[in-house]
Design an enzyme around this catalytic site. Structure first.
Site, PDB file in Angstrom:
ATOM      1  CB  CYS A  27      27.760  73.187  59.558  1.00 42.36           C
ATOM      2  SG  CYS A  27      28.091  73.044  57.779  1.00 42.36           S
ATOM      3  CG  HIS A  69      27.923  77.436  58.323  1.00 39.57           C
ATOM      4  ND1 HIS A  69      28.844  76.605  58.925  1.00 39.57           N
ATOM      5  CD2 HIS A  69      27.117  77.897  59.321  1.00 39.57           C
ATOM      6  CE1 HIS A  69      28.609  76.570  60.231  1.00 39.57           C
ATOM      7  NE2 HIS A  69      27.566  77.342  60.495  1.00 39.57           N
ATOM      8  CG  HIS A 116      26.113  77.507  63.951  1.00 40.34           C
ATOM      9  ND1 HIS A 116      27.003  78.107  63.080  1.00 40.34           N
ATOM     10  CD2 HIS A 116      26.299  78.135  65.147  1.00 40.34           C
ATOM     11  CE1 HIS A 116      27.672  79.062  63.711  1.00 40.34           C
ATOM     12  NE2 HIS A 116      27.271  79.102  64.954  1.00 40.34           N
TER      13      HIS A 116
END
Length: 361
Positions: A276, A324, A336
């Site tokens: 990520c 994240h 993402h």
């Protein structure tokens, strides 16, 4: 005196033998039953498996970001150590040159006899010749003093470099040990998740993969589900350039769009796979902006903005531990790299607990 006799032993009858054997077997079976029940894994429902897998993937992402942080520190320490070693090599060369110069002066003095000027004056009958020799001797003395000072300076510098190098080496070894620990943690979580997914039936796994492909849950996914999700994501992209607040944000988003469909690989920064924070870092690098490596450092890489102030190009962060990150593209959507088994894709920012946002400046 009475004789000592052994007590008489009476053999078991057939019925007694059968009774004893039955009791022994029953006892052994009972012990085995209790022992087995103490170590048997509890049966989990498909919903519990999915929840546990999602939790494991989230824990793996936490460990991944710690791994990324440890790797960044190890890389910095390694670079610092390499620079110190290069400087030590250059100083060693200069030290050798200074020592050679000092040796040449010493050799010349030895060949000249190394006589004190006062002695030379007493021995010569020509004062002018003495003065000429004295001036040369003084220059030689100056050169010798300079050579000695140069040797001393390089030796002192080398000692300092060796001390600093030892400190950087110790630091590097500590970061590398942390790197190994975090790598083992990530791999352990992923292995446990795969083991749990293997306990699902084919039908349960198919439903789970279909849900994963649509972005409704985490975990592994099928190739067909991934392909369908990628086609849907690309089909939902806006026509023409994204309406971003500035050209750099537009460039970052354009780069992220081009990565849709590429796999998530923990610790990866592209160009063929990403995690990520690796994706957001690469996206902004394409726009000429250098971001730090981890989620918990990227959140401090710009101006904090509220959810209501989000604009395309902002970094959006999730979970309480800031574990994240995605790149906001507007309309409540982000691009993402979700997790292992799920490729880079578009997703709503509502699918995970929102933790904050940063506008890259």
């Amino acid at each position: 005196m009475a004789a000592h006799r052994k007590p008489r032993q009476f053999p078991l009858s057939g019925q007694a033998v059968r009774t004893a054997a039955t009791l022994a077997l029953a006892s052994a079976a009972t012990a085995t039953l209790f022992e087995g029940s103490g170590h048997a894994e509890p049966a989990l429902t498909p919903a519990q498996v999915k929840a546990k897998v999602d939790q494991l993937y989230q824990e793996a992402e936490v460990a991944t970001e710690k791994y990324n942080g440890a790797k960044e520190k190890a890389d910095r320490a390694r670079g610092s150590l390499d620079r110190l070693r290069d400087e030590a090599a250059r100083r060693t060369d200069r030290l050798n040159e200074a020592r050679d110069g000092l040796g040449s002066i010493a050799t010349a003095q030895y060949r000249a006899g190394g006589l004190d000027p006062a002695v030379q004056l007493a021995l010569t009958s020509d004062p002018e010749q003495y003065l000429e020799r004295a001036a040369l001797a003084e220059k030689a003395g100056e050169r010798q003093a300079a050579a000695v000072a140069s040797v001393h300076r390089e030796l002192t510098g080398l000692r300092q470099l060796h001390t600093e190098s030892a400190e950087r080496l110790t630091e590097l070894q500590g970061h590398e040990a942390d790197l190994r620990r975090q790598k083992a943690a990530v791999q352990g979580k992923l292995t446990e998740a795969r083991t749990l997914l293997a306990r699902l039936t084919a039908e349960e796994r198919a439903r789970y993969e279909a849900a994963t492909a649509s972005g409704r849950t985490g975990g592994g996914s099928s190739a067909s589900g991934d392909a369908a999700a990628v086609r849907a994501d690309r089909g939902s992209l806006p026509r023409g350039p994204v309406s971003a607040p500035n050209s750099r944000a537009a460039q970052a988003i354009a780069f992220a769009q081009a990565q849709i469909g590429k796999p998530y690989v923990w610790g990866a920064t592209g160009p063929s796979a990403y995690d990520c924070s690796g994706l957001t870092q690469a996206s902004w690098r394409a726009a000429g902006v250098s971001l730090p490596r981890t989620t918990y450092t990227q959140i401090n890489a710009g101006q904090r903005v509220s959810r209501s102030e989000l604009a395309p190009g902002d970094l959006v962060f999730f979970y309480s531990g800031i574990t994240h990150v995605g790149l906001y593209i507007g309309g409540g959507q982000m691009i993402h790299a979700p997790r292992p088994g799920a490729p880079v894709r578009i997703a709503p920012i509502d699918e995970m607990p929102f933790a904050g946002a940063t506008r890259v400046t």
